[in-house]
Design an enzyme around this catalytic site. Structure first.
Site, short mmCIF file in Angstrom:
data_model
loop_
_atom_site.label_atom_id
_atom_site.label_comp_id
_atom_site.label_asym_id
_atom_site.label_seq_id
_atom_site.Cartn_x
_atom_site.Cartn_y
_atom_site.Cartn_z
N ASP A 110 -1.64 3.34 8.43
CA ASP A 110 -1.94 2.24 7.50
C ASP A 110 -3.32 2.47 6.84
OD1 ASP A 110 -1.55 -0.84 6.80
OD2 ASP A 110 -3.56 -0.66 7.64
N LYS B 75 0.83 -1.23 0.00
CA LYS B 75 0.00 0.00 0.00
C LYS B 75 0.85 1.27 0.00
CE LYS B 75 -0.34 -1.01 4.71
NZ LYS B 75 -0.23 -2.43 4.66
N GLU C 257 2.74 -4.91 15.49
CA GLU C 257 4.21 -4.88 15.36
C GLU C 257 4.81 -4.36 16.67
OE1 GLU C 257 5.76 -5.63 12.43
OE2 GLU C 257 3.90 -5.88 11.30
N LYS D 98 -4.62 3.39 2.80
CA LYS D 98 -5.64 2.58 2.13
C LYS D 98 -6.80 3.46 1.63
CE LYS D 98 -4.44 -1.59 4.71
NZ LYS D 98 -4.65 -2.33 5.96
N GLY E 186 1.12 -11.42 18.02
CA GLY E 186 1.70 -11.23 16.68
C GLY E 186 0.81 -10.40 15.76
N GLY F 191 -2.98 -10.93 6.99
CA GLY F 191 -2.59 -12.34 7.16
C GLY F 191 -2.01 -12.89 5.86
N1 HSE Z 1 -1.20 -4.05 9.76
C1 HSE Z 1 -2.29 -4.20 8.83
C2 HSE Z 1 -3.57 -4.48 9.63
C3 HSE Z 1 -1.99 -5.30 7.86
O1 HSE Z 1 -3.49 -4.68 10.85
O2 HSE Z 1 -4.65 -4.47 9.06
C4 HSE Z 1 -2.67 -5.18 6.55
O3 HSE Z 1 -2.39 -3.99 5.86
#
Ligand code: HSE
Length: 400
Positions: A196, A100, A185, A200, A182, A297
């Protein structure tokens, strides 16, 4: 056999190899030929791994091999991914990416190069992981003018807010749990600060507007300031707090914002919980539609990447038109957006009434020494002025 290369053998890249191996037969029926991974580009050697013989360290090996028709980019980050992708397109290869960061910044440019070279650049997995939202916008909803796209586009923060809602725990506690599992991060900023989701919604806005929506222009707030008390207030209002990325058409442009919102029980995104994503689209002919599924995932994301590979394989030698011009879209100031606001303040009711006029109070027994109230509908710019005048603001969360 269609020969492909995968650049980046991490979580998604290894998922791509697995999806192709596992579903080779059904993929073959759709493309008419099998798909073979000829090269995997990575800085690591993967000694002892079944893919060891396919590993290359120099992207030129792939760019210069005429047998490779399709390249998958699953490295992440803007550089060197951009340099490598450009080299592949210029060498006459079609490319699909899950990246992205790359698409948000260079999408228009890479589509233009693909057009010039009569190949294709696809990026289904860059938004919503395995949810087919990009193809829906580009191929299925083409009869509509898209008036709104709103979604839960980040699985990590949705997991965290769901946990806070279900267990009543605080942000820090649930962040630690998400990291242990997990989902989040070690440096969780990209997710919890909303960066993030911001990239998008910038990609989706560019696609519906047909021109470049810069993510830097998107007003972005994360979930780091959301507390267990806010969640309890939300429950009192029969609402739930979700991190939404939303883009609404206003005249010739869009208002785009990423922030926590309070959703009512009857909103289609109300019940989207855990790591799931959902993207709600309103078309002027279609009305409302919603796309729901795994937003992240290895295998769900790889599934979207391989679906692009199949599409690219079906269109070798034919460029598929995609409207995303490099001209900058002037995104409307988020302060022009209207809505209702839930506010927590230490100010007293007399002051609240004199500044905000009619409001609806929300009583929460454990929140002593403060007032929680919902404003009437107003422009965000007016809210900001009034909030400054009132002072003592502890929290503001927008209604949706
Ligand atoms: N870190 C992102 C999320 C992964 O948690 O949705 C997918 O872009």
């Amino acid at each position: 056999m269609i020969k492909i290369a995968v650049m980046g053998y991490g979580t998604i890249g290894s998922g791509v190899v697995k999806v192709i191996e596992t579903n080779q037969e059904s993929i073959c029926k759709k493309t008419g030929e099998g798909i073979e991974v000829k090269y995997i580009l990575d800085v690591r050697d993967f000694e002892g791994d079944p893919v060891q013989d396919k590993i290359v360290h120099d992207y030129n090996v792939i760019a210069q091999d005429p047998e490779v028709a399709i390249v998958v980019e699953t490295m992440g980050g803007v550089e060197p991914a951009c340099t490598f992708v450009k080299a592949m397109l210029l060498a006459g290869k079609s490319v699909t990416t899950s990246n992205k960061a790359l698409v948000a910044v260079h999408g228009a440019e890479l589509i233009a190069i693909a057009k010039e070279k009569n190949v294709n650049f696809m990026f289904e997995a860059s938004v919503g992981g395995g949810i087919p939202i990009i193809r829906a916008l580009n191929s299925c909803l083409t009869a509509d003018r898209i008036e709104e796209i709103s979604g839960i586009m980040n699985g990590t923060t949705n997991y965290m807010l769901t946990k806070m809602t279900q267990d009543g725990c605080e942000f820090e506690e649930v962040l630690k749990e998400a990291q242990d599992k997990g989902y989040a991060e070690k440096d969780p900023a990209a997710d919890v600060e909303g960066y993030d989701a911001c990239r998008k919604i910038a990609i989706l806005t560019s696609l519906v507007a047909g021109q470049q929506a810069d993510f830097e222009d998107v007003h972005t707030e994360g979930i780091t300031k959301i507390t267990a008390t806010d969640i309890r207030y939300a429950a009192k209002m029969k609402r739930v707090i979700k991190l939404l990325a939303t883009s609404r058409q206003v005249g010739d442009t869009y208002t785009v914002i990423v922030a926590p919102f309070l959703l009512p029980e009857d909103h289609p995104l109300y019940n989207v919980n855990g790591v799931f994503n959902a993207i709600f689209v309103r078309g002027n002919m279609l009305g409302d539609a919603m796309f729901y599924g795994s937003g992240a995932g290895s295998l769900p994301t790889a599934s979207a990447v391989v679906a692009d590979v199949v599409e690219l394989a079906k269109h070798i030698g034919k460029h598929i038109e995609l409207e995303w011009k490099p001209q900058k879209l002037e995104i409307s100031d988020y302060r022009e957006r209207t809505g209702r606001f839930f506010v927590r303040t230490r100010a007293d009711r007399e002051n609240i009434a004199s500044v905000f006029g009619t409001v609806e109070y929300v009583e929460l027994a454990e929140a002593a020494g403060e007032n929680g109230f919902i404003t009437l509908e107003m422009k965000e710019a007016d809210y900001e002025k009034k909030a400054l005048q009132l002072g003592n603001i502890l929290q503001m969360i927008r209604f949706h």
